[in-house]
Scaffold this motif. Structure first.
Motif, PDB file in Angstrom:
ATOM      1  N   LEU A 181     -19.171  13.693  -2.028  1.00 62.34           N
ATOM      2  CA  LEU A 181     -18.556  12.818  -1.023  1.00 62.34           C
ATOM      3  C   LEU A 181     -17.370  13.516  -0.368  1.00 62.34           C
ATOM      4  N   LEU A 182     -16.571  14.202  -1.169  1.00 63.79           N
ATOM      5  CA  LEU A 182     -15.433  14.920  -0.606  1.00 63.79           C
ATOM      6  C   LEU A 182     -15.893  16.067   0.300  1.00 63.79           C
ATOM      7  N   ASP A 183     -16.931  16.751  -0.110  1.00 63.67           N
ATOM      8  CA  ASP A 183     -17.462  17.843   0.712  1.00 63.67           C
ATOM      9  C   ASP A 183     -18.016  17.331   2.034  1.00 63.67           C
ATOM     10  N   SER A 184     -18.492  16.085   2.028  1.00 69.35           N
ATOM     11  CA  SER A 184     -19.076  15.519   3.251  1.00 69.35           C
ATOM     12  C   SER A 184     -18.045  15.377   4.362  1.00 69.35           C
ATOM     13  N   ARG A 185     -16.759  15.443   3.999  1.00 69.11           N
ATOM     14  CA  ARG A 185     -15.710  15.353   5.021  1.00 69.11           C
ATOM     15  C   ARG A 185     -15.759  16.527   5.981  1.00 69.11           C
ATOM     16  N   GLU A 186     -16.401  17.614   5.571  1.00 69.78           N
ATOM     17  CA  GLU A 186     -16.487  18.789   6.438  1.00 69.78           C
ATOM     18  C   GLU A 186     -17.395  18.533   7.640  1.00 69.78           C
ATOM     19  N   ARG A 187     -18.226  17.516   7.541  1.00 71.52           N
ATOM     20  CA  ARG A 187     -19.085  17.153   8.665  1.00 71.52           C
ATOM     21  C   ARG A 187     -18.339  16.146   9.532  1.00 71.52           C
ATOM     22  N   GLU A 188     -18.069  16.505  10.753  1.00 74.21           N
ATOM     23  CA  GLU A 188     -17.263  15.647  11.607  1.00 74.21           C
ATOM     24  C   GLU A 188     -17.955  14.342  11.941  1.00 74.21           C
ATOM     25  N   TRP A 189     -19.279  14.272  11.739  1.00 74.43           N
ATOM     26  CA  TRP A 189     -20.018  13.057  12.065  1.00 74.43           C
ATOM     27  C   TRP A 189     -20.211  12.150  10.839  1.00 74.43           C
ATOM     28  N   VAL A 190     -19.578  12.496   9.717  1.00 71.55           N
ATOM     29  CA  VAL A 190     -19.627  11.652   8.522  1.00 71.55           C
ATOM     30  C   VAL A 190     -18.211  11.217   8.171  1.00 71.55           C
ATOM     31  N   ARG A 191     -18.009   9.914   8.072  1.00 71.27           N
ATOM     32  CA  ARG A 191     -16.699   9.378   7.724  1.00 71.27           C
ATOM     33  C   ARG A 191     -16.860   8.374   6.592  1.00 71.27           C
ATOM     34  N   ILE A 192     -15.976   8.487   5.586  1.00 74.50           N
ATOM     35  CA  ILE A 192     -16.075   7.641   4.396  1.00 74.50           C
ATOM     36  C   ILE A 192     -14.745   6.941   4.168  1.00 74.50           C
ATOM     37  N   GLN A 193     -14.798   5.631   4.016  1.00 74.65           N
ATOM     38  CA  GLN A 193     -13.633   4.831   3.639  1.00 74.65           C
ATOM     39  C   GLN A 193     -13.943   4.102   2.336  1.00 74.65           C
ATOM     40  N   VAL A 194     -12.918   3.882   1.540  1.00 71.29           N
ATOM     41  CA  VAL A 194     -13.074   3.146   0.287  1.00 71.29           C
ATOM     42  C   VAL A 194     -12.343   1.812   0.400  1.00 71.29           C
ATOM     43  N   LEU A 195     -13.037   0.752   0.059  1.00 74.52           N
ATOM     44  CA  LEU A 195     -12.434  -0.574   0.015  1.00 74.52           C
ATOM     45  C   LEU A 195     -11.864  -0.771  -1.391  1.00 74.52           C
ATOM     46  N   PRO A 196     -10.529  -0.761  -1.548  1.00 78.62           N
ATOM     47  CA  PRO A 196      -9.942  -0.767  -2.896  1.00 78.62           C
ATOM     48  C   PRO A 196     -10.026  -2.142  -3.544  1.00 78.62           C
ATOM     49  N   PHE A 197      -9.946  -2.145  -4.860  1.00 76.97           N
ATOM     50  CA  PHE A 197      -9.937  -3.410  -5.584  1.00 76.97           C
ATOM     51  C   PHE A 197      -8.807  -4.313  -5.103  1.00 76.97           C
ATOM     52  N   GLU A 198      -7.681  -3.696  -4.701  1.00 81.23           N
ATOM     53  CA  GLU A 198      -6.527  -4.475  -4.274  1.00 81.23           C
ATOM     54  C   GLU A 198      -6.789  -5.308  -3.016  1.00 81.23           C
ATOM     55  N   ALA A 199      -7.876  -5.016  -2.327  1.00 74.20           N
ATOM     56  CA  ALA A 199      -8.195  -5.787  -1.114  1.00 74.20           C
ATOM     57  C   ALA A 199      -8.528  -7.232  -1.435  1.00 74.20           C
ATOM     58  N   GLY A 200      -8.901  -7.499  -2.681  1.00 79.62           N
ATOM     59  CA  GLY A 200      -9.211  -8.871  -3.067  1.00 79.62           C
ATOM     60  C   GLY A 200     -10.466  -9.387  -2.383  1.00 79.62           C
ATOM     61  N   ALA A 201     -10.447 -10.668  -2.019  1.00 77.54           N
ATOM     62  CA  ALA A 201     -11.599 -11.246  -1.315  1.00 77.54           C
ATOM     63  C   ALA A 201     -11.761 -10.543   0.032  1.00 77.54           C
ATOM     64  N   GLN A 249     -13.756  -2.404   7.580  1.00 74.74           N
ATOM     65  CA  GLN A 249     -13.074  -1.163   7.945  1.00 74.74           C
ATOM     66  C   GLN A 249     -11.561  -1.357   7.976  1.00 74.74           C
ATOM     67  N   ALA A 250     -11.136  -2.502   8.484  1.00 77.22           N
ATOM     68  CA  ALA A 250      -9.704  -2.772   8.572  1.00 77.22           C
ATOM     69  C   ALA A 250      -9.071  -2.941   7.192  1.00 77.22           C
ATOM     70  N   ALA A 251      -9.823  -3.521   6.241  1.00 81.48           N
ATOM     71  CA  ALA A 251      -9.295  -3.753   4.897  1.00 81.48           C
ATOM     72  C   ALA A 251      -9.372  -2.500   4.022  1.00 81.48           C
ATOM     73  N   ALA A 252     -10.218  -1.543   4.404  1.00 83.09           N
ATOM     74  CA  ALA A 252     -10.405  -0.331   3.603  1.00 83.09           C
ATOM     75  C   ALA A 252      -9.251   0.648   3.805  1.00 83.09           C
ATOM     76  N   LEU A 253      -9.133   1.577   2.882  1.00 81.65           N
ATOM     77  CA  LEU A 253      -8.164   2.654   3.031  1.00 81.65           C
ATOM     78  C   LEU A 253      -8.561   3.551   4.191  1.00 81.65           C
ATOM     79  N   SER A 254      -7.607   4.281   4.731  1.00 79.25           N
ATOM     80  CA  SER A 254      -7.929   5.248   5.778  1.00 79.25           C
ATOM     81  C   SER A 254      -8.863   6.315   5.217  1.00 79.25           C
ATOM     82  N   VAL A 255      -9.458   7.096   6.099  1.00 76.60           N
ATOM     83  CA  VAL A 255     -10.342   8.174   5.652  1.00 76.60           C
ATOM     84  C   VAL A 255      -9.593   9.148   4.746  1.00 76.60           C
ATOM     85  N   GLU A 256      -8.366   9.469   5.123  1.00 77.58           N
ATOM     86  CA  GLU A 256      -7.573  10.415   4.328  1.00 77.58           C
ATOM     87  C   GLU A 256      -7.195   9.817   2.972  1.00 77.58           C
TER      88      GLU A 256
END
Length: 275
Positions: A181-201, A249-256
């Motif tokens: 998943l981290l290596d996939s960041r090298e592809r400019e057309w692939v973007r990954i965000q993680v929705l953290p547990f802290e986001a709640g509902a 997307q808004a509730a998830a962490l940024s890509v970085e």
């Protein structure tokens, strides 16, 4: 041993591949053993593939195409063969996925198939049964080739943090999967965000879904259940699901920040075991 003359080339893409392989081989004046020696495999393997008893790999097909001078004919056919190994209910979606210009997905439990490693895919697909596991894994990995096209689709993925913590396949498999998943960041057309547990509902509590977008066709929404998949191009449903995805997307962490969390989980949860 099955006789290829008893097989119907029109029965399936795999049967057709076998018949074409035999036709090309005989046109070159080679028997199975001779062709096997040229491409560094056994004549028995050639026979199994010609009689549709074994699925050809991409490497095997590339070697045969080169050895027999078929100008990529078998490699083009291999795409149909591998597509046919997908579940029948999933094949219509796979065809639309291959045509999409934008793929947006929220995944609540698993890494999306387009970003799975071979080992992770094997663990997922073999969770309940292992029949034809090699074939099913090969078909899933083949889907990922759309990311290697000259003009690949934009793939935007929102993963629940639970996906990172669910130990599919064990420590080593998960470590490699998160590294992928981290290596996939090298592809400019692939973007990954993680929705953290802290986001709640959040807007994805009802489960995973995909949105496919095209240049000239309506958006498609895809959802999946146990052994079934549903696609709809209903504009009302597509608009509602797009709004839900915007909230995720808004509730998830940024890509970085998501990359930082993935790296942290990879080291803390799946790092090398110490005595």
């Amino acid at each position: 041993m099955a006789n290829i003359r008893d097989l119907d080339p029109s029965a399936s893409p795999l049967d057709y591949y076998g018949a074409e392989l035999r036709r090309f081989r005989e046109a070159a004046g080679l028997n199975q053993q001779q062709l096997g020696e040229i491409i560094y495999c056994t004549g028995s393997l050639i026979g199994q593939i010609e009689t549709a008893r074994k699925l050809p790999t991409r490497e095997f097909t590339q070697r045969v195409d080169a050895a027999l001078g078929t100008e990529g004919a078998l490699l083009r056919l291999l795409k149909l063969v591998l597509r046919s190994q997908l579940p029948s209910w999933f094949q219509p979606y796979a065809e639309m996925e291959a045509r999409a210009t934008h793929i947006y997905t929220f995944q609540a439990q698993l890494v999306h198939g387009l970003l799975q490693t071979t080992e992770y895919a094997r663990a997922v697909l073999g969770a309940m049964h292992e029949d034809r596991l090699d074939e099913r894994v090969a078909a899933r990995i083949e889907r990922q080739r759309i990311l290697e096209r000259e003009n690949p689709p934009l793939v935007w993925v929102v993963l629940s943090e639970a996906v990172l913590c669910q130990g599919i396949g064990g420590r080593k498999v998960m470590r490699n999967q998160l590294a992928h998943l981290l290596d996939s960041r090298e592809r400019e057309w692939v973007r990954i965000q993680v929705l953290p547990f802290e986001a709640g509902a959040h807007a994805g509590l009802l489960g995973s879904f995909n949105i496919l977008r095209f240049d000239d066709d309506p958006d498609i929404v895809y959802t999946e259940d146990y052994g079934t998949g549903q696609m709809t191009a209903n504009p009302v449903e597509a608009k509602a699901r797009s709004l839900r995805y915007d909230h995720l997307q808004a509730a998830a962490l940024s890509v970085e920040a998501s990359a930082g969390l993935i790296a942290r989980v990879m080291e803390e949860r799946y790092g090398e075991e110490r005595p």
